[in-house]
Design an enzyme around this catalytic site. Sequence first.
Site, PDB file in Angstrom:
ATOM      1  N   GLY A  24       9.574 -47.012 101.510  1.00  8.30           N
ATOM      2  CA  GLY A  24      10.521 -46.101 102.171  1.00  8.30           C
ATOM      3  C   GLY A  24      10.268 -45.999 103.649  1.00  8.30           C
ATOM      4  O   GLY A  24       9.126 -46.101 104.126  1.00  8.30           O
ATOM      5  N   ASP A 136       9.132 -30.205 104.685  1.00  8.14           N
ATOM      6  CA  ASP A 136      10.052 -30.030 103.560  1.00  8.14           C
ATOM      7  C   ASP A 136       9.914 -28.786 102.692  1.00  8.14           C
ATOM      8  O   ASP A 136       9.021 -27.974 102.854  1.00  8.14           O
ATOM      9  CB  ASP A 136      10.052 -31.291 102.707  1.00  8.14           C
ATOM     10  CG  ASP A 136      11.480 -31.678 102.313  1.00  8.14           C
ATOM     11  OD1 ASP A 136      12.415 -30.969 102.705  1.00  8.14           O
ATOM     12  OD2 ASP A 136      11.644 -32.682 101.612  1.00  8.14           O
ATOM     13  N   HIS A 160      13.889 -31.478 105.140  1.00  6.73           N
ATOM     14  CA  HIS A 160      14.651 -32.699 104.847  1.00  6.73           C
ATOM     15  C   HIS A 160      15.919 -32.434 104.044  1.00  6.73           C
ATOM     16  O   HIS A 160      16.720 -33.334 103.844  1.00  6.73           O
ATOM     17  CB  HIS A 160      13.770 -33.698 104.096  1.00  6.73           C
ATOM     18  CG  HIS A 160      12.685 -34.288 104.959  1.00  6.73           C
ATOM     19  ND1 HIS A 160      12.826 -35.484 105.603  1.00  6.73           N
ATOM     20  CD2 HIS A 160      11.473 -33.806 105.319  1.00  6.73           C
ATOM     21  CE1 HIS A 160      11.741 -35.739 106.309  1.00  6.73           C
ATOM     22  NE2 HIS A 160      10.893 -34.734 106.148  1.00  6.73           N
ATOM     23  N   LYS A 270      23.713 -35.655  93.776  1.00  7.98           N
ATOM     24  CA  LYS A 270      24.220 -36.901  94.350  1.00  7.98           C
ATOM     25  C   LYS A 270      25.650 -37.213  93.916  1.00  7.98           C
ATOM     26  O   LYS A 270      26.241 -38.182  94.394  1.00  7.98           O
ATOM     27  CB  LYS A 270      23.288 -38.068  93.990  1.00  7.98           C
ATOM     28  CG  LYS A 270      21.844 -37.880  94.488  1.00  7.98           C
ATOM     29  CD  LYS A 270      21.740 -37.984  96.011  1.00  7.98           C
ATOM     30  CE  LYS A 270      20.284 -37.866  96.483  1.00  7.98           C
ATOM     31  NZ  LYS A 270      20.176 -37.867  97.952  1.00  7.98           N
ATOM     32  N   ASP A 364      24.010 -32.995 100.510  1.00  8.12           N
ATOM     33  CA  ASP A 364      22.850 -33.826 100.831  1.00  8.12           C
ATOM     34  C   ASP A 364      22.386 -33.495 102.243  1.00  8.12           C
ATOM     35  O   ASP A 364      23.211 -33.371 103.147  1.00  8.12           O
ATOM     36  CB  ASP A 364      23.252 -35.314 100.748  1.00  8.12           C
ATOM     37  CG  ASP A 364      22.103 -36.204 100.291  1.00  8.12           C
ATOM     38  OD1 ASP A 364      20.936 -35.829 100.513  1.00  8.12           O
ATOM     39  OD2 ASP A 364      22.371 -37.274  99.706  1.00  8.12           O
ATOM     40  N   LEU A 368      20.126 -41.234 103.362  1.00  3.83           N
ATOM     41  CA  LEU A 368      19.692 -42.455 104.041  1.00  3.83           C
ATOM     42  C   LEU A 368      20.386 -43.692 103.514  1.00  3.83           C
ATOM     43  O   LEU A 368      20.490 -44.693 104.221  1.00  3.83           O
ATOM     44  CB  LEU A 368      18.173 -42.606 103.903  1.00  3.83           C
ATOM     45  CG  LEU A 368      17.379 -41.478 104.565  1.00  3.83           C
ATOM     46  CD1 LEU A 368      15.894 -41.667 104.340  1.00  3.83           C
ATOM     47  CD2 LEU A 368      17.684 -41.418 106.056  1.00  3.83           C
ATOM     48  N   GLU A 372      21.412 -47.034 105.484  1.00  2.00           N
ATOM     49  CA  GLU A 372      20.880 -48.341 105.099  1.00  2.00           C
ATOM     50  C   GLU A 372      22.023 -49.330 104.860  1.00  2.00           C
ATOM     51  O   GLU A 372      21.956 -50.494 105.281  1.00  2.00           O
ATOM     52  CB  GLU A 372      20.024 -48.211 103.825  1.00  2.00           C
ATOM     53  CG  GLU A 372      18.697 -47.497 104.084  1.00  2.00           C
ATOM     54  CD  GLU A 372      18.006 -46.991 102.814  1.00  2.00           C
ATOM     55  OE1 GLU A 372      16.936 -46.388 102.931  1.00  2.00           O
ATOM     56  OE2 GLU A 372      18.559 -47.190 101.700  1.00  2.00           O
ATOM     57  N   ASP A 491      -2.454   7.723 111.545  1.00  2.00           N
ATOM     58  CA  ASP A 491      -3.526   6.728 111.378  1.00  2.00           C
ATOM     59  C   ASP A 491      -2.948   5.327 111.243  1.00  2.00           C
ATOM     60  O   ASP A 491      -2.103   5.073 110.387  1.00  2.00           O
ATOM     61  CB  ASP A 491      -4.347   7.036 110.122  1.00  2.00           C
ATOM     62  CG  ASP A 491      -5.080   8.357 110.246  1.00  2.00           C
ATOM     63  OD1 ASP A 491      -6.214   8.356 110.726  1.00  2.00           O
ATOM     64  OD2 ASP A 491      -4.478   9.399 109.888  1.00  2.00           O
TER      65      ASP A 491
END
Length: 729
Positions: A24, A136, A160, A270, A364, A368, A372, A491
């Site tokens: 990764g 995270d 993340h 997802k 999300d 990534l 990609e 106090d």
Amino acid sequence: MVSNRLPFTVDRRPEGVRIRRSPGGLVAALEPALAQRGGVWVGWTGAAREDDDTAAGAPPAATENVQYRAVPLTAHEIALYYAGFANRTIWPLFHYFVGQTQIDSATWRAYERVNERFAQVAADASDDEALVWVHDYQLLRVPHHLRRLAPRRRIAFFLHIPFPAADVLRVLPWSRDLIQGMLAADLVGVHIPSYADHVLTCAERLLGCEVDRGAGLVRFEGREVSVEAHPISIDVAEVERLAEQAARGSDAPDTPVAEILGVDRLDYTKGIHERMLAVERLLERHPGLRRRIAFTQVMVPSRERVAEYGELKREIDETVGRINGRFSERGWSPIRYLVRSLPPAELVALYRQADVALVTPLRDGMNLVAKEYVAAQLDDDGVLILSEMAGAADELQEALLVNPFDVDEVAEALHRALQMPRDERRARMSALRHRVRANDVRAWVERFLEASERAGLRARNTVASPADALQRMLAPWLARRSTVALFLDYDGTLTPIVPRPEDAQLSEAARQTLDQAARTPNLDIVIVSGRALADLQQRVGVPGLTYVGNHGFEIEGPGISFRHDELERWRAALEAAAAELDLLTASGARVERKGASVAFHVRTVPEGERRRLERQAEALLRRRRLRVSLGKGLIEGRPPVPWDKGHAVLHVLVHRHGADWPSRVSALYIGDDRTDEDAFRSLEGIGRSIRVGPTAGGASYADYRLPDPDAVLVLLRWFASGAFAGAKS
Ligand code: ADQ
């Protein structure tokens, strides 16, 4: 570096334990940055402490400039902290799956404990010159604990996953603890500006912090915390290198079948299931596409310890089976489905071959896979269909953006992608690729580290007075009413806590300020204490103030003289209890007759005998039907009537200003103690409150915090000067 997992996985195999570096882009970017500066990586190995064969429990030896420190976790802790609070509470809630969010105080406590342990290991592994970068949602409380253990550490935090809107976050009973946890860092990083906005709004609305939106700053506990968007990216060069190889390998002629690709960790956020339905809808609406498309979905199983993930897998299996059963013809099935982790080269080859990437998470943080896929399109071809609920949609505007919940819209986007003219495809993809290449993950790491340096330096330079910040926050509220009623505990609020209560003296500076405040127009000062009224009056000794003694049972001041009705009825019981307690004083204990209560001080009793004496005293007070409260080195008996500092504060306000006081009086209570919480609670929503000093356990009804009696004095001076009235204009 502090992250839930260390950057490698421990595989248990018949031939022994094997340690594999995690694949990764993130690890590939963080490790060199760490190695270059020299550093330590703190995290969990992924194995339970119980199955601790040395290799599984202990991290591998240091490489070059990087050392590893493992945080040991038991199987029970993993179940509660990781599978529980992190993945069944924070993960669903932060992704807006409110109905799926588990609220369980046992998992919360484990999360807090484990976060504290991470902080301890991080504190031991660093010094004040170090920058500690915490990652995270599993570690939101680490900055808080680290700040406590090492106040001068430079701390940066990066989240993340999405940071949700305040109305969603507040569903969680521990929402305040989580924000406080993060805000102990100097820099809080998130992917996109809307998450940063949410952090600022939550700090403002849930914690009452002063926020500067323009500058992205939160003033929290006397420090300035930066909240910034730093969109993460991928290792572009590596993806391009692998794509180059893949291109060379595949010289097959263009197939007539259009390849559609989905790649995800198996996770309900997802949108994998919804995506399958969109493919089904496409084939229903456009029968001509049958035999001409192939959809490949690759999924890596994840979080198999969490039950929801197993169910999701079954649900997807069924849907794929149903759709393939419905449309398959000889030699063609619409959906191909791989459940495993692919080596990077194979994954990039799939990206390279795909005509369309379908990236449709329901929510999300970034995503990534979208980046990609873009990086792998070396000839600027291919279409990205991207969910507008992914952080990546902020940057990747040239993609076909869709609402992933809208099956029709996703089906139509697919249709459009399949029909898209080559010129349009190239225009969109080249713009996307340009954007992704400009923000490689190494650049992201460097930028985040620079931002951390800046934030850390600023935090050291601005020794902002916490009282100043509080004044600014209070001013608009004070300006709405003509009079201020300021309640001050004695106090721990006006005087520092001392080992022996009889030594708690008011400083000369505080006395002079109170004296001045007593003469300030539109300012009504009330001193509140658990001490006997006479003791309190004598210790403060400023005329013109109102004094509330004995936790509210006795009140005296201009125009008010109050003793609770029940007091007379209980006087005999109190005296009898005091007389019995006198018989227990042989070993150094002391009885204090406070009029409306009786206190038994055991601080001076030798350790060994203290518990026995405390139990005896408690039993004796209970026999007299008194209400028992346990303080530090002190047991107290009070009449068992529902009356406390909260009732007393409201009594003073109503007596002095009428029942409708909230429209005319700004009531502010400052206290440091558990018994002050009653007053904080009474004033919730109708006044404001400040808790002084750290709270053990964290929870408080107070709206604000001040660190110590010195800060209280600064604020008190401001009130005494009458400047709060000037705030009205
Ligand atoms: P994730 O939820 O894990 O990350 P994502 O950003 O898509 O989501 O990253 C997944 C990674 O796993 C990608 O690098 C992808 O290549 C890889 N992967 C997926 N399926 C694979 C397979 N079958 N075989 C091999 N590799 C596979 C969290 C947040 C995201 C955020 C990242 C980084 O949820 O929103 O983008 O952190 O901050």
